[in-house]
Design a protein around this motif. Structure first.
Motif, mmCIF file in Angstrom:
data_model
loop_
_atom_site.group_PDB
_atom_site.id
_atom_site.type_symbol
_atom_site.label_atom_id
_atom_site.label_comp_id
_atom_site.label_asym_id
_atom_site.label_seq_id
_atom_site.Cartn_x
_atom_site.Cartn_y
_atom_site.Cartn_z
ATOM 1 N N THR A 16 31.417 24.361 7.379
ATOM 2 C CA THR A 16 31.351 25.782 7.721
ATOM 3 C C THR A 16 30.127 26.430 7.115
ATOM 4 O O THR A 16 29.413 27.201 7.775
ATOM 5 C CB THR A 16 32.623 26.503 7.230
ATOM 6 N N ASP A 17 29.856 26.137 5.848
ATOM 7 C CA ASP A 17 28.665 26.687 5.192
ATOM 8 C C ASP A 17 27.390 26.229 5.905
ATOM 9 O O ASP A 17 26.432 26.994 6.065
ATOM 10 C CB ASP A 17 28.626 26.249 3.726
ATOM 11 N N ARG A 18 27.378 24.985 6.326
ATOM 12 C CA ARG A 18 26.198 24.439 7.002
ATOM 13 C C ARG A 18 26.017 25.046 8.389
ATOM 14 O O ARG A 18 24.913 25.438 8.778
ATOM 15 C CB ARG A 18 26.335 22.912 7.117
ATOM 16 N N PHE A 19 27.111 25.141 9.148
ATOM 17 C CA PHE A 19 27.027 25.598 10.540
ATOM 18 C C PHE A 19 26.753 27.091 10.632
ATOM 19 O O PHE A 19 25.894 27.534 11.403
ATOM 20 C CB PHE A 19 28.327 25.257 11.274
ATOM 21 N N PHE A 20 27.486 27.909 9.867
ATOM 22 C CA PHE A 20 27.371 29.358 9.988
ATOM 23 C C PHE A 20 26.240 29.949 9.150
ATOM 24 O O PHE A 20 25.644 30.955 9.536
ATOM 25 C CB PHE A 20 28.685 30.030 9.589
ATOM 26 N N PHE A 21 25.954 29.334 8.007
ATOM 27 C CA PHE A 21 25.017 29.966 7.079
ATOM 28 C C PHE A 21 23.804 29.105 6.736
ATOM 29 O O PHE A 21 22.920 29.551 6.020
ATOM 30 C CB PHE A 21 25.747 30.345 5.783
ATOM 31 N N GLY A 22 23.755 27.872 7.242
ATOM 32 C CA GLY A 22 22.620 26.995 6.992
ATOM 33 C C GLY A 22 22.481 26.592 5.540
ATOM 34 O O GLY A 22 21.392 26.218 5.101
ATOM 35 N N LEU A 23 23.583 26.632 4.770
ATOM 36 C CA LEU A 23 23.513 26.278 3.354
ATOM 37 C C LEU A 23 23.493 24.756 3.193
ATOM 38 O O LEU A 23 24.224 24.048 3.872
ATOM 39 C CB LEU A 23 24.704 26.859 2.595
ATOM 40 N N PRO A 24 22.663 24.249 2.296
ATOM 41 C CA PRO A 24 22.597 22.792 2.099
ATOM 42 C C PRO A 24 23.854 22.269 1.425
ATOM 43 O O PRO A 24 24.523 22.977 0.672
ATOM 44 C CB PRO A 24 21.376 22.624 1.188
ATOM 45 N N LEU B 291 46.654 24.855 14.364
ATOM 46 C CA LEU B 291 46.567 26.213 13.839
ATOM 47 C C LEU B 291 46.224 26.208 12.354
ATOM 48 O O LEU B 291 45.470 27.069 11.877
ATOM 49 C CB LEU B 291 47.889 26.946 14.064
ATOM 50 N N ILE B 292 46.761 25.255 11.616
ATOM 51 C CA ILE B 292 46.421 25.153 10.197
ATOM 52 C C ILE B 292 44.940 24.845 10.015
ATOM 53 O O ILE B 292 44.276 25.401 9.131
ATOM 54 C CB ILE B 292 47.299 24.087 9.508
ATOM 55 N N LEU B 293 44.395 23.975 10.868
ATOM 56 C CA LEU B 293 42.962 23.685 10.804
ATOM 57 C C LEU B 293 42.141 24.942 11.085
ATOM 58 O O LEU B 293 41.143 25.211 10.405
ATOM 59 C CB LEU B 293 42.604 22.582 11.799
ATOM 60 N N LEU B 294 42.549 25.724 12.087
ATOM 61 C CA LEU B 294 41.852 26.982 12.364
ATOM 62 C C LEU B 294 41.935 27.920 11.172
ATOM 63 O O LEU B 294 40.973 28.635 10.856
ATOM 64 C CB LEU B 294 42.453 27.646 13.604
ATOM 65 N N SER B 295 43.080 27.932 10.500
ATOM 66 C CA SER B 295 43.224 28.803 9.333
ATOM 67 C C SER B 295 42.270 28.379 8.220
ATOM 68 O O SER B 295 41.692 29.229 7.532
ATOM 69 C CB SER B 295 44.671 28.785 8.828
ATOM 70 N N VAL B 296 42.090 27.076 8.035
ATOM 71 C CA VAL B 296 41.176 26.575 7.006
ATOM 72 C C VAL B 296 39.742 26.992 7.331
ATOM 73 O O VAL B 296 38.968 27.375 6.446
ATOM 74 C CB VAL B 296 41.294 25.040 6.891
ATOM 75 N N ILE B 297 39.376 26.932 8.618
ATOM 76 C CA ILE B 297 38.032 27.348 9.040
ATOM 77 C C ILE B 297 37.835 28.842 8.811
ATOM 78 O O ILE B 297 36.796 29.276 8.297
ATOM 79 C CB ILE B 297 37.801 26.989 10.517
ATOM 80 N N CYS B 298 38.833 29.647 9.185
ATOM 81 C CA CYS B 298 38.743 31.095 8.975
ATOM 82 C C CYS B 298 38.579 31.428 7.500
ATOM 83 O O CYS B 298 37.761 32.277 7.127
ATOM 84 C CB CYS B 298 39.997 31.790 9.519
ATOM 85 N N TRP B 299 39.329 30.762 6.665
ATOM 86 C CA TRP B 299 39.270 31.041 5.228
ATOM 87 C C TRP B 299 37.925 30.630 4.631
ATOM 88 O O TRP B 299 37.369 31.329 3.783
ATOM 89 C CB TRP B 299 40.417 30.337 4.514
ATOM 90 N N ALA B 300 37.405 29.486 5.076
ATOM 91 C CA ALA B 300 36.107 29.038 4.583
ATOM 92 C C ALA B 300 35.010 30.023 4.987
ATOM 93 O O ALA B 300 34.146 30.387 4.175
ATOM 94 C CB ALA B 300 35.803 27.637 5.116
#
Length: 312
Positions: free
Chosen positions: A112-120, A158-167
């Motif tokens: 998530t950090d890599r995809f949305f924010f480009g963080l290494p 749905l749990i996987l989606l929740s983990v993505i939302c939280w990240a």
């Protein structure tokens, strides 16, 4: 280093508070509709968070104003999305598969950090992340639960989606509100997501999907469980989590979050006298090994734990 270890201490406390999250959710779903639970938990935390914010920020600058659309976005899509997807997902999921999905939290955080924010991504953490994920899954599995084996219940997605939302929420809120106190961040989060969750509950009730009016508690323990959840999980846990993410970064914070099932086991041992299985003990050891190894590699290399650039 002081700020880092203070953040680690907060994350350990958050894992302690969140240890009862799944058992409490399962227990409360027997009495209450999941959409009512999301709304009640979020709105129930707002007065306590407002009081905490007033105390923390007394005599201190409040920070720069953040546009309302950003506040509603991270509150509704981030925390609100997590709460709805997670609560409904727990209701309709196999406990074994749910544990495995939750254990992917650190990997999801890195992606998530890599995809949305480009963080290494700090590659030094890979062995620790793998050990922690495997250990978290093993520690969460109860072979004597009588579930009749692993079966896909539908809620796992749905749990996987929740983990993505939280990240996503955990990183974006620190970037958008970089000079806010964690109490203010959490207060705004719960206020916006609570209002949205309440509106969703009333809409679904009118459509016949949710149950209205909500059932009254039949025993004091039911009301106490909801109050306890609000205070520990929604208020203290989220404030400490947000502070930990700012201190050490999302990926490392997610690594510590994998301690949660270990805390759950300890709670069950103390309260119910349940004897942990060898698999659960091995899983707990793997989680601890993964955390210690990752911290050792990071500190030895003198590198940040994946939080570089989070506030840029």
């Amino acid at each position: 280093m002081v700020g880092r270890w203070a953040g680690v201490g907060g994350l350990l406390l958050a894992a302690l508070f969140w240890g009862g999250m799944i058992p409490l959710t399962k227990y409360q779903l027997i009495r209450w509709d999941p959409y009512f639970l999301v709304a009640a938990r979020s709105f129930g935390a707002v007065p306590l968070l407002w009081l905490l914010m007033v105390i923390v920020e007394r005599g201190r600058p409040k920070g720069k104003a953040v546009p309302a659309w950003k506040q509603w976005t991270f509150g509704v899509l981030g925390n609100g999305g997590f709460a709805v997807f997670y609560t409904v997902g727990v209701q309709f999921s196999d406990p074994v598969l749910a544990a495995i999905v939750v254990a992917t939290g650190p990997a999801v955080a890195a992606l998530t950090d890599r995809f949305f924010f480009g963080l290494p991504f700090n590659r030094l953490m890979v062995p620790g992340l793998i050990a922690s994920a495997v250990g978290c899954a093993l520690a969460s599995i109860d072979p004597d639960s009588g579930s009749g084996g692993i079966s896909f219940g539908g809620g796992e997605a749905l749990i996987l989606l929740s983990v993505i939302c939280w990240a996503w929420y955990s990183t974006v809120v620190q970037r958008w509100c970089s000079d806010w106190s964690q109490a203010r961040i959490t207060f705004v989060t719960m206020a916006t997501s609570g209002l949205a969750a309440t509106m969703l509950y009333f809409i679904l009730s009118a459509l016949g999907v949710a149950v209205f009016p909500p059932a009254l508690p039949q025993a004091p323990i039911e009301a106490f469980s909801l109050i306890w959840y609000i205070v520990t999980v929604m208020v203290l846990g989220v404030v400490l989590w947000n502070a930990g993410v700012r201190a050490v970064g999302l990926v490392t914070a997610s690594l510590y979050n994998n301690l949660t099932p270990l805390v759950t086991i300890v709670i069950l041992v103390i309260l119910q006298g349940i004897v942990p299985t060898p698999m659960q003990l091995a899983g707990g050891a793997l989680v601890l090994l993964g955390i210690v190894y990752s911290e050792w590699r990071i500190l030895r290399a003198g590198q940040p734990a994946g939080c570089a650039g989070i506030l840029s």
